[in-house]
Design an enzyme around this catalytic site. Structure first.
Site, mmCIF file in Angstrom:
data_model
loop_
_atom_site.group_PDB
_atom_site.id
_atom_site.type_symbol
_atom_site.label_atom_id
_atom_site.label_comp_id
_atom_site.label_asym_id
_atom_site.label_seq_id
_atom_site.Cartn_x
_atom_site.Cartn_y
_atom_site.Cartn_z
ATOM 1 N N GLY A 121 0.819 -1.219 0.000
ATOM 2 C CA GLY A 121 0.000 0.000 0.000
ATOM 3 C C GLY A 121 0.847 1.260 0.000
ATOM 4 O O GLY A 121 1.909 1.339 -0.620
ATOM 5 N N VAL A 122 0.373 2.256 0.757
ATOM 6 C CA VAL A 122 1.076 3.554 0.765
ATOM 7 C C VAL A 122 2.449 3.396 1.425
ATOM 8 O O VAL A 122 3.417 4.066 1.045
ATOM 9 C CB VAL A 122 0.212 4.627 1.467
ATOM 10 C CG1 VAL A 122 0.148 4.421 2.972
ATOM 11 C CG2 VAL A 122 0.692 6.024 1.126
ATOM 12 N N ASP A 123 2.551 2.466 2.369
ATOM 13 C CA ASP A 123 3.829 2.178 3.035
ATOM 14 C C ASP A 123 4.865 1.760 1.994
ATOM 15 O O ASP A 123 5.980 2.293 1.923
ATOM 16 C CB ASP A 123 3.592 1.039 4.045
ATOM 17 C CG ASP A 123 4.715 0.904 5.065
ATOM 18 O OD1 ASP A 123 4.645 -0.030 5.876
ATOM 19 O OD2 ASP A 123 5.650 1.731 5.031
ATOM 20 N N GLY A 170 -7.155 1.011 3.842
ATOM 21 C CA GLY A 170 -6.754 0.028 2.804
ATOM 22 C C GLY A 170 -6.700 -1.360 3.397
ATOM 23 O O GLY A 170 -7.732 -1.915 3.817
ATOM 24 N N VAL A 171 -5.515 -1.893 3.514
ATOM 25 C CA VAL A 171 -5.305 -3.269 4.039
ATOM 26 C C VAL A 171 -5.976 -3.444 5.406
ATOM 27 O O VAL A 171 -6.548 -4.480 5.710
ATOM 28 C CB VAL A 171 -3.777 -3.555 4.146
ATOM 29 C CG1 VAL A 171 -3.487 -4.787 4.989
ATOM 30 C CG2 VAL A 171 -3.184 -3.674 2.759
HETATM 31 N N1 APR Z 1 -0.773 7.876 -2.176
HETATM 32 C C1 APR Z 1 -1.830 8.162 -1.381
HETATM 33 N N2 APR Z 1 -2.622 7.231 -0.825
HETATM 34 C C2 APR Z 1 -2.338 5.942 -1.119
HETATM 35 C C3 APR Z 1 -1.254 5.555 -1.941
HETATM 36 C C4 APR Z 1 -0.458 6.599 -2.475
HETATM 37 N N3 APR Z 1 0.605 6.340 -3.258
HETATM 38 N N4 APR Z 1 -1.248 4.193 -2.025
HETATM 39 C C5 APR Z 1 -2.306 3.762 -1.311
HETATM 40 N N5 APR Z 1 -2.960 4.800 -0.769
HETATM 41 C C6 APR Z 1 -4.161 4.810 0.069
HETATM 42 C C7 APR Z 1 -5.077 3.622 -0.072
HETATM 43 O O1 APR Z 1 -5.950 3.796 -1.199
HETATM 44 C C8 APR Z 1 -5.830 3.712 1.250
HETATM 45 O O2 APR Z 1 -6.956 4.580 1.109
HETATM 46 O O3 APR Z 1 -3.737 4.783 1.419
HETATM 47 C C9 APR Z 1 -4.836 4.365 2.214
HETATM 48 C C10 APR Z 1 -4.296 3.399 3.271
HETATM 49 O O4 APR Z 1 -4.146 2.108 2.695
HETATM 50 P P1 APR Z 1 -2.901 1.137 3.091
HETATM 51 O O5 APR Z 1 -1.677 1.625 2.478
HETATM 52 O O6 APR Z 1 -3.328 -0.267 2.800
HETATM 53 O O7 APR Z 1 -2.714 1.332 4.682
HETATM 54 P P2 APR Z 1 -3.587 0.734 5.880
HETATM 55 O O8 APR Z 1 -4.959 0.406 5.470
HETATM 56 O O9 APR Z 1 -3.404 1.721 6.986
HETATM 57 O O10 APR Z 1 -2.848 -0.613 6.227
HETATM 58 C C11 APR Z 1 -1.542 -0.528 6.732
HETATM 59 O O11 APR Z 1 -0.774 -2.079 5.108
HETATM 60 O O12 APR Z 1 0.847 -1.714 3.550
HETATM 61 C C12 APR Z 1 0.614 -2.263 4.779
HETATM 62 O O13 APR Z 1 2.697 -1.996 5.934
HETATM 63 C C13 APR Z 1 1.366 -1.531 5.849
HETATM 64 O O14 APR Z 1 0.855 -3.186 7.483
HETATM 65 C C14 APR Z 1 0.533 -1.877 7.045
HETATM 66 C C15 APR Z 1 -0.869 -1.879 6.509
#
Ligand code: APR
Length: 349
Positions: free
Chosen positions: A31-33, A118-119
């Protein structure tokens, strides 16, 4: 405009700090991470490895390396388990802890993704609501510009399902612009706003405490006060946008700061308006002040006219604004959420 909702890739945001939705180990993920680590380069992971992880709701700050921002603030959102395990409190804490860290580092601009949406499965509409409520509360006490970055287009459809009453109102009131002739409904709306704003039966300027905008004056009151009413109409006609704005702030007993914060307008713009009696704002800014002052429809139209604007049934933006004013919902952050979902400009500077 202190709180702005934008559609973008957060790794492209040239702000002071971007916020990462990380996992407790802070050692990267998807994801964003994953996107942030990929764009920042391996040095980010090396620095994260020295932090010893982060608790849910907490936040840590690192450098940004190859990203176009100065800092990355890593926060760990709650996993959604139905909403009965303190998820809302923990998610709000993510935004608050991140903002406090940004403030400590003197950041003026911060960009957030929708943490946990997201996740971690937090319903996007609920996640957006927590983000808007928490950030707007922080901005009442602090001067900062905060971006809520929505990624991809999927959340647009979500919006239409979210606000069925607004959609219904748009269906009933929005008029596609017709190149030839005018739509019957558009005539009706123009006629209605014409009758309201041009009527000479504006109640006389009674003392503040008794002035009731909604009640037409009794016939005897009208007869005796026509001259007074005409004076006030002529005075109002002469008033500039800035003069009417400052008069309404006084009448509402508000401070300048209370007004521009409620209007989601930044301090610098407000001081420009205060210094220039002939200042002409943009339409979203003019409407933002009408919302902050909680003006009714005729007063909103009067303030807009002073900036050279009018509300039109062939503008979805205007129809949405009319919906909120008619329903006396003056929460500018809610209004901006709806405007964002309908791909319209947001209220504020
Ligand atoms: N820019 C902005 N927003 C983004 C981007 C980006 N490049 N990529 C993804 N997103 C959005 C997703 O659409 C979602 O709405 O960020 C939001 C959070 O999604 P996730 O990244 O899945 O984060 P989260 O739901 O908080 O889950 C965190 O996921 O990736 C793993 O290491 C992370 O274990 C942690 C978990």
């Amino acid at each position: 405009m202190p709180l702005i909702i934008v559609r973008n890739d957060i790794t492209k945001m040239a702000v002071d700090a971007i916020v990462n939705a990380a996992k407790p180990s802070l050692l990267g993920g998807g994801g964003v991470d994953g996107a942030i680590h990929a764009a920042a380069g391996p040095e980010l992971l090396s620095e994260c490895a020295t932090l010893g992880g982060c608790e849910t709701g907490g936040a840590r700050i690192t450098g940004a390396y190859r990203l176009p921002c100065k800092y990355v603030i890593h926060t760990v959102g709650p996993v959604w388990r139905g909403g009965l395990f303190g998820e809302r409190r923990l998610l709000a804490s993510c935004y608050r802890s991140s903002l406090e860290l940004a403030k400590e580092r003197g950041c003026e601009t911060v960009a957030f993704p929708l943490i946990s949406a997201g996740v971690y499965g937090y319903p996007k509409d609920k996640a957006m609501r927590v983000a808007v409520d928490t950030v707007s509360a922080f901005l009442l006490e602090n001067d900062m510009t905060v971006y809520l970055v929505v990624y991809g287009s999927q959340s647009l459809q979500l919006g239409r399902k979210l606000f069925p009453h607004v959609q219904e109102y748009i269906d009933d009131h929005y008029v596609e612009q017709h190149p030839t002739g005018s739509n019957r409904r558009e005539d009706r709306w123009d006629a209605m706003s014409f009758s309201v704003s041009e009527s000479l039966s504006i109640p006389a300027m009674r003392p503040k405490e008794s002035r009731k905008q909604d009640h037409a004056p009794a016939p005897d009151q009208l007869a005796g006060s026509t001259t007074v009413a005409l004076d006030s109409i002529f005075r109002e006609l002469d008033e500039s946008f800035q003069q009417m704005l400052l008069r309404k702030i006084d009448e509402r007993g508000m401070t300048d700061a209370q007004c521009y914060k409620k209007a989601n307008v930044d301090r610098k713009l407000f001081s420009k308006i205060r210094k220039d009696v002939n200042y002409k704002p943009s339409k979203p800014t003019a409407i933002a002040f009408a919302i902050a002052l909680e003006l009714d429809l005729p007063e909103t139209e009067s303030l807009l006219r002073k900036a050279g604007f009018a509300l039109s049934p062939s503008s979805k933006f205007d129809v949405i604004i009319r919906y909120f004013i008619e329903h006396r919902n003056y929460d500018i952050f809610r209004i901006n959420e709806v405007l964002f979902y309908y791909d319209q400009s947001l209220l504020g500077v």
